[in-house]
Design an enzyme around this catalytic site. Structure first.
Site, PDB file in Angstrom:
ATOM      1  N   LYS A 276      10.095 -34.252  47.428  1.00 35.45           N
ATOM      2  CA  LYS A 276      10.333 -33.215  46.400  1.00 35.45           C
ATOM      3  C   LYS A 276      11.623 -33.550  45.711  1.00 35.45           C
ATOM      4  CE  LYS A 276       8.758 -29.364  49.495  1.00 35.45           C
ATOM      5  NZ  LYS A 276       7.872 -28.896  48.538  1.00 35.45           N
ATOM      6  N   GLU A 348       1.278 -30.832  53.196  1.00 33.30           N
ATOM      7  CA  GLU A 348       1.191 -30.821  54.573  1.00 33.30           C
ATOM      8  C   GLU A 348       0.930 -29.453  55.496  1.00 33.30           C
ATOM      9  OE1 GLU A 348       3.936 -29.831  52.833  1.00 33.30           O
ATOM     10  OE2 GLU A 348       4.890 -28.507  54.597  1.00 33.30           O
ATOM     11  N   ARG A 350      -1.196 -27.105  55.218  1.00 33.92           N
ATOM     12  CA  ARG A 350      -2.685 -26.988  55.511  1.00 33.92           C
ATOM     13  C   ARG A 350      -3.222 -27.832  56.361  1.00 33.92           C
ATOM     14  NH1 ARG A 350      -3.613 -27.444  49.220  1.00 33.92           N
ATOM     15  NH2 ARG A 350      -1.638 -26.544  49.314  1.00 33.92           N
TER      16      ARG A 350
HETATM   17  N1  BES Z   1       6.475 -25.695  51.656  1.00 31.70           N
HETATM   18  C1  BES Z   1       5.670 -25.909  50.243  1.00 31.70           C
HETATM   19  C2  BES Z   1       5.388 -24.843  49.639  1.00 31.70           C
HETATM   20  C3  BES Z   1       6.660 -23.862  49.148  1.00 31.70           C
HETATM   21  C4  BES Z   1       7.238 -24.093  47.991  1.00 31.70           C
HETATM   22  C5  BES Z   1       7.473 -23.085  50.151  1.00 31.70           C
HETATM   23  C6  BES Z   1       8.496 -23.577  47.577  1.00 31.70           C
HETATM   24  C7  BES Z   1       8.243 -22.281  49.756  1.00 31.70           C
HETATM   25  C8  BES Z   1       8.945 -22.381  48.505  1.00 31.70           C
HETATM   26  C9  BES Z   1       4.562 -26.709  50.495  1.00 31.70           C
HETATM   27  O1  BES Z   1       4.407 -27.549  51.648  1.00 31.70           O
HETATM   28  C10 BES Z   1       4.146 -27.697  49.254  1.00 31.70           C
HETATM   29  O2  BES Z   1       4.833 -28.378  49.089  1.00 31.70           O
HETATM   30  N2  BES Z   1       3.092 -27.144  48.500  1.00 31.70           N
HETATM   31  C11 BES Z   1       2.790 -27.728  47.412  1.00 31.70           C
HETATM   32  C12 BES Z   1       1.288 -28.112  47.616  1.00 31.70           C
HETATM   33  C13 BES Z   1       0.862 -28.900  46.434  1.00 31.70           C
HETATM   34  C14 BES Z   1       1.321 -30.101  46.521  1.00 31.70           C
HETATM   35  C15 BES Z   1      -0.642 -28.858  46.002  1.00 31.70           C
HETATM   36  C16 BES Z   1       3.318 -26.936  46.348  1.00 31.70           C
HETATM   37  O3  BES Z   1       3.139 -25.635  46.375  1.00 31.70           O
HETATM   38  O4  BES Z   1       3.759 -27.487  45.142  1.00 31.70           O
HETATM   39 ZN    ZN Z   2       5.314 -26.887  53.242  1.00 35.61          ZN
HETATM   40 ZN    ZN Z   3       5.062 -29.465  51.393  1.00 30.59          ZN
END
Ligand code: BES
Ligand code: ZN
Ligand code: ZN
Length: 498
Positions: A276, A348, A350
């Site tokens: 990230k 991750e 899921r």
């Molecule tokens: N934990 C994150 C989702 C999240 C983002 C929670 C912001 C709270 C605030 C999750 O694991 C994630 O990174 N999801 C990705 C999925 C994508 C790579 C398909 C996302 O939402 O960008």
């Molecule tokens: Zn996450």
């Molecule tokens: Zn994530």
């Protein structure tokens, strides 16, 4: 951490701030009239003031006689017929926001003459509950400036006619508060303190309340072939845990659990190799929010001795990049036997839920399954911080969760997971891939993925990414962890299962 609560049938003059709650008739009831006489009629004068005449109006009074100085706060809650029993805690939260930071103790008296839809004691304890929920703080790491951040409010006394009845109403609310506060504490803890191991230890503390808790460590997780969850955990020096909990509150201890709650517990989500951006990454300490809600909810249910058999599973991992981390393109095999192409290591949650859900269904054979996860940024784009997204294969379950949301103010909105999205997570080389095909509907892709592991039991997935943490104060919580989900699902259990 928060204040001490006591009940009394009379107002003693040595108490701190006296809070008088009036409805829009602005009439003083017997014990308030007594107080009014004692304070030379200042209360009966105050109710004539313009500022008190409308809903939410308040007036602060100081009474001085010799050495005695008394602070009194009058508050008009408005028309009682417009106020439903479920909104009274919000009034409590509003009242808390009116109090000055220096108030040490409050005595709450309700001066309500009109017929209430509930008994006075229930009304008063709901106000108290709202004050308590709003008064929460997380200052445990303010070490050098402890006093500055210490809440001055240490005692709240509730004046009621029937003390035993008030206690009877307050006990389950107190258990609920303790569950909500546990969830808020857990999401607020930094990830160097709250690891999969220490989070599992927090769950184990529920044993004291009669919850059965079992913790699977790395060797057992490997034996159960939880390849999806293990793939995520691989990059971290902190070993994963899978925790199951059961609360058997009914006489029939052997019956199938009515519901199993499953939570995503990523104690820190760096994204892994699909790392990230650094800005705001600190927020990912609360990526264990789903598991935090599940643990807090079990605490609330056990604390109020809910008459129900429920179970729970949380999958606890840390998602880190390292020489041992999984790569984009890796194929992992989940405990269900499905192969998964990991396109993005940041999707991750899921992967963790795939194995947690399979374990929950095999172990408990629940009648329904509800999972909670801070799963996608996409749900925040769709719904903002106002509502969580609900995805379900069952109309009744979805509608019951929706109704519980409207009632508690922890609102949800149903989103689609129909067949039309089936192709979204198809992989050219494995049974599925862990992201959608880039045609939008990111929150649905996540739900669709989890659905593959649920089979045909009634299931709901609640994506709480937008509601777990608040950047501003609200009526029932300050900035920070909200505890969203505990009150929602406690009400769901109470209204639709118990
Ligand atoms: N934990 C994150 C989702 C999240 C983002 C929670 C912001 C709270 C605030 C999750 O694991 C994630 O990174 N999801 C990705 C999925 C994508 C790579 C398909 C996302 O939402 O960008
Ligand atoms: Zn996450
Ligand atoms: Zn994530």
């Amino acid at each position: 951490m928060t204040f001490k609560v006591s009940f009394n049938s009379e107002i003693k003059s040595n108490t701190g701030l006296i809070l008088i709650i009036l409805d829009d008739s602005l009439q003083l009831t017997d014990h308030i009239t007594k107080l009014d006489k004692k304070y030379d009629g200042i209360l009966s004068d105050a109710v004539k003031l313009e500022t008190l005449s409308k809903k939410g109006g308040s007036k602060s009074l100081y009474y001085k006689k010799g050495k005695e100085v008394k602070e009194i706060l009058l508050y008009n809650i408005g028309n009682l017929t417009e106020l439903s029993i479920d909104n009274i805690d919000i009034v409590g939260g509003e009242i808390f926001s009116l109090l000055s930071n220096s108030v040490k103790s409050i005595t709450i008296c309700c001066s309500i003459n009109k017929k209430l839809k509930m008994i006075q004691e229930e009304f008063a304890t709901k106000i108290l509950h709202g004050i308590k929920l709003r008064s929460y703080t997380f200052y445990k790491y303010k070490l050098k400036s402890k006093n500055k951040f210490k809440s001055s409010l240490t005692e709240v006394e509730l004046i009621v006619k029937d003390i035993n009845s008030a206690k009877k109403y307050y006990n389950p609310l107190k258990a609920l508060e303790e569950g909500v506060f546990l969830t808020r504490n857990l999401v607020s803890e930094p990830a160097n303190i709250l690891t999969p191991k220490t989070l599992a230890e927090e769950a184990e503390k529920l044993k004291k309340l009669g919850v059965k808790v079992e913790v699977l460590k790395l060797a057992q997780i490997k034996r159960l072939k939880m390849g999806a969850l293990l793939g995520v955990a691989m990059g971290s020096a902190n070993e994963p845990r899978v925790v199951s909990m059961s609360w058997n509150g009914t006489k029939n201890k052997k019956s199938k659990p009515e519901v199993c709650f499953v939570g995503k517990g990523v104690t820190f989500d760096t994204g892994g190799i699909s790392i990230k951006p650094s800005g705001g990454m600190e927020d990912m300490k609360w990526d264990m929010g789903g598991s935090g809600v599940v643990i807090g909810l079990m605490k609330a249910l056990a604390g109020r001795k809910a008459n129900v058999n429920v179970t729970a599973v949380v999958g606890l991992v840390e998602n880190m990049p390292s020489g041992k981390a999984q790569r984009p393109g890796d194929v992992v095999i989940a405990s269900s036997g499905h192969s998964i192409e990991v396109i993005n290591t940041d999707a991750e949650g899921r992967l963790v839920l795939a194995d947690a859900v399979t374990y929950a269904i095999r172990k408990f054979k629940p009648k329904r399954l509800i999972d909670l996860a801070t799963l996608t940024g996409a749900v925040i784009v769709s719904l903002g911080p106002q509502r969580a997204g609900v995805f379900s294969n069952n109309d009744e379950l979805a509608s019951n969760i929706f109704d519980s949301g409207e009632k508690t103010g922890e609102k949800v909105w149903r989103m689609p997971v129909g067949k039309e999205y089936d192709d979204d997570i198809k992989s050219p080389i494995a049974d599925m891939k862990n992201v959608g095909s880039g045609r939008g509907a990111g929150a649905t892709s996540g739900a669709k993925f989890i659905e593959q592991f649920v089979k045909d039991i009634p299931w709901a997935h609640i994506d709480i990414a937008g509601v777990t943490w608040s950047k501003s104060n609200s009526k029932l919580f300050p900035t920070g962890g909200t505890g969203f989900g505990v009150r929602l699902l406690n009400t769901y259990v109470k209204d639709f299962i118990e």
